[in-house]
Design a protein around this motif. Structure first.
Motif, mmCIF file in Angstrom:
data_model
loop_
_atom_site.group_PDB
_atom_site.id
_atom_site.type_symbol
_atom_site.label_atom_id
_atom_site.label_comp_id
_atom_site.label_asym_id
_atom_site.label_seq_id
_atom_site.Cartn_x
_atom_site.Cartn_y
_atom_site.Cartn_z
ATOM 1 N N LEU A 161 -102.521 67.817 45.401
ATOM 2 C CA LEU A 161 -101.662 68.393 46.358
ATOM 3 C C LEU A 161 -101.777 67.106 47.621
ATOM 4 O O LEU A 161 -102.566 66.638 47.564
ATOM 5 C CB LEU A 161 -102.334 69.588 47.109
ATOM 6 C CG LEU A 161 -101.413 70.669 47.616
ATOM 7 C CD1 LEU A 161 -100.159 71.199 46.717
ATOM 8 C CD2 LEU A 161 -102.048 71.691 48.272
ATOM 9 N N CYS A 162 -100.610 67.070 48.101
ATOM 10 C CA CYS A 162 -100.471 66.059 49.052
ATOM 11 C C CYS A 162 -100.668 64.676 48.365
ATOM 12 O O CYS A 162 -101.482 63.782 48.610
ATOM 13 C CB CYS A 162 -101.297 65.867 50.328
ATOM 14 S SG CYS A 162 -101.236 67.429 51.263
ATOM 15 N N CYS A 163 -100.024 64.499 46.999
ATOM 16 C CA CYS A 163 -100.436 63.661 46.193
ATOM 17 C C CYS A 163 -100.184 62.217 46.457
ATOM 18 O O CYS A 163 -100.696 61.169 45.786
ATOM 19 C CB CYS A 163 -99.656 63.832 44.742
ATOM 20 S SG CYS A 163 -97.990 63.661 44.641
ATOM 21 N N GLY A 164 -99.157 61.732 47.272
ATOM 22 C CA GLY A 164 -98.994 60.503 47.513
ATOM 23 C C GLY A 164 -98.374 59.716 46.387
ATOM 24 O O GLY A 164 -97.742 60.168 45.723
ATOM 25 N N SER A 165 -99.141 58.565 46.000
ATOM 26 C CA SER A 165 -98.583 57.888 44.792
ATOM 27 C C SER A 165 -99.096 58.640 43.676
ATOM 28 O O SER A 165 -98.681 57.918 42.538
ATOM 29 C CB SER A 165 -99.176 56.354 45.078
ATOM 30 O OG SER A 165 -100.741 56.427 45.074
ATOM 31 N N GLY A 166 -99.940 59.567 43.805
ATOM 32 C CA GLY A 166 -100.173 60.053 42.430
ATOM 33 C C GLY A 166 -101.682 59.487 42.012
ATOM 34 O O GLY A 166 -102.081 59.859 40.838
ATOM 35 N N ALA A 167 -102.411 58.633 42.777
ATOM 36 C CA ALA A 167 -103.427 58.164 42.610
ATOM 37 C C ALA A 167 -104.760 58.841 42.009
ATOM 38 O O ALA A 167 -105.476 58.759 40.839
ATOM 39 C CB ALA A 167 -104.180 57.141 43.618
ATOM 40 N N VAL A 168 -104.850 60.028 42.727
ATOM 41 C CA VAL A 168 -106.051 60.644 42.291
ATOM 42 C C VAL A 168 -105.751 61.575 40.967
ATOM 43 O O VAL A 168 -106.344 61.710 40.246
ATOM 44 C CB VAL A 168 -106.319 62.086 43.541
ATOM 45 C CG1 VAL A 168 -107.357 62.724 42.995
ATOM 46 C CG2 VAL A 168 -106.685 61.124 44.742
ATOM 47 N N GLY A 169 -104.479 62.154 40.977
ATOM 48 C CA GLY A 169 -104.165 62.579 39.636
ATOM 49 C C GLY A 169 -104.087 61.694 38.617
ATOM 50 O O GLY A 169 -104.651 62.114 37.292
ATOM 51 N N ALA A 170 -103.876 60.542 38.659
ATOM 52 C CA ALA A 170 -103.529 59.511 37.690
ATOM 53 C C ALA A 170 -105.315 59.388 37.046
ATOM 54 O O ALA A 170 -105.552 59.223 35.832
ATOM 55 C CB ALA A 170 -103.198 58.365 38.066
ATOM 56 N N ALA A 171 -106.264 59.360 38.070
ATOM 57 C CA ALA A 171 -107.496 59.161 38.000
ATOM 58 C C ALA A 171 -107.903 60.235 37.202
ATOM 59 O O ALA A 171 -108.915 60.007 36.025
ATOM 60 C CB ALA A 171 -108.136 59.020 39.144
ATOM 61 N N LEU A 172 -107.926 61.354 37.629
ATOM 62 C CA LEU A 172 -108.177 62.940 36.713
ATOM 63 C C LEU A 172 -107.598 62.912 35.438
ATOM 64 O O LEU A 172 -108.230 63.138 34.569
ATOM 65 C CB LEU A 172 -107.732 63.959 37.682
ATOM 66 C CG LEU A 172 -108.630 63.943 38.835
ATOM 67 C CD1 LEU A 172 -108.260 65.288 39.739
ATOM 68 C CD2 LEU A 172 -110.413 64.149 38.705
#
Length: 271
Positions: free
Chosen positions: A107-118
């Motif tokens: 949530l509040c993903c911005g560039s999606g960096a956290v999602g990409a890491a996960l």
């Protein structure tokens, strides 16, 4: 700052000229930044534009078009929030809690960096992300495409598929937490070139996070986890909000990254 590529062969004259321009503009890591700019530029004309943008104060990551995050190269478009290295701690805490096949929401993903890491660190995750900023959504869609992530545009939970209610195992929210009065104290490259919606967290910095926390129990699966980053001084108030929402609260701190992460855990299903 993006990590240096393993080998960059700039000509000495070009390198010296770029370093001199960057130093004159006040760039502390002028040598390293010059190597990155020279590696990213395809032509002398492109290099000139990149140097001009960097010396004008644009974030280096937006200039070269990427940032390193937990060993990944994350695309960062102009005007998109630059993922902070301290947020790697948030991603690491989330990855540690995620089981194979977990339903993950960034949530509040911005560039999606956290999602990409996960996506890179969790086995077979089912990944969803959302942000209110259309530029961020477009960027995140590029970064999460390979992982099959769905990226939605809208305010917090609003755009998420209704089928996710009560099914989210890992809910990560890198929401803004800078107090409004402190936004003007941020480095110019942040306050002038990143969206205000990604920075301003309201009077005490916790307005958006309180909204995230209040609705988290509706979306978390039994035993699911909410994780978000705050400032060290904001942690007690953030813990209070998590507890008031009916989640079990824990504070994780990294001295190495100067990062504080709040973890809220939903009650497990009774048997």
């Amino acid at each position: 700052m993006p990590a240096l590529p393993p080998s960059v062969p700039p000509t000495p004259v070009d390198h010296r000229a770029v370093v001199a321009a960057l130093r004159a503009a006040g760039c502390v890591f002028a040598e390293d930044e010059a190597r990155l700019l020279l590696a990213a530029a395809g032509t002398p004309a492109e290099l000139a534009v990149m140097v001009e943008r960097r010396t004008a104060g644009f974030p280096l990551e937006q200039v070269v078009g990427w940032a390193e995050f937990r060993g990944l190269r994350i695309a960062v478009d102009p005007g998109v929030f630059v993922p902070r290295r301290r947020t790697e701690f948030l991603a690491g805490e989330a990855a540690r809690l995620a089981r194979p096949g977990a339903v993950v929401v960034d949530l509040c993903c911005g560039s999606g960096a956290v999602g990409a890491a996960l996506a890179a660190e969790v086995e077979r995750p089912r990944l969803y992300a959302a942000d209110i900023d259309p530029a961020a959504v477009a960027c995140a869609r590029r970064n999460l495409a390979a992982a099959g992530g769905e990226v939605h545009q809208g305010d917090l939970y609003e755009p998420l598929p209704a089928r996710l209610r009560g099914r989210v195992d890992i809910l990560v929210a890198n929401a803004p937490y800078v107090p409004t009065d402190a936004v003007g104290l941020l480095p110019p490259e942040a306050r002038d070139h990143e969206p205000l919606t990604a920075l301003d967290g309201g009077p005490d910095g916790l307005d958006i996070l309180r909204r995230v926390v209040a609705r988290a129990p509706d979306w978390l699966a039994p035993g699911g986890h909410l994780l978000f980053e705050t400032g060290e001084r904001q942690a007690p108030a953030a813990v209070e909000a998590v507890t008031r929402a009916g989640l079990r609260a824990r504070v994780a701190v990294s001295e190495e990254w100067h990062a504080t992460v709040i973890v809220g855990t939903a009650a497990a299903r009774s048997v």
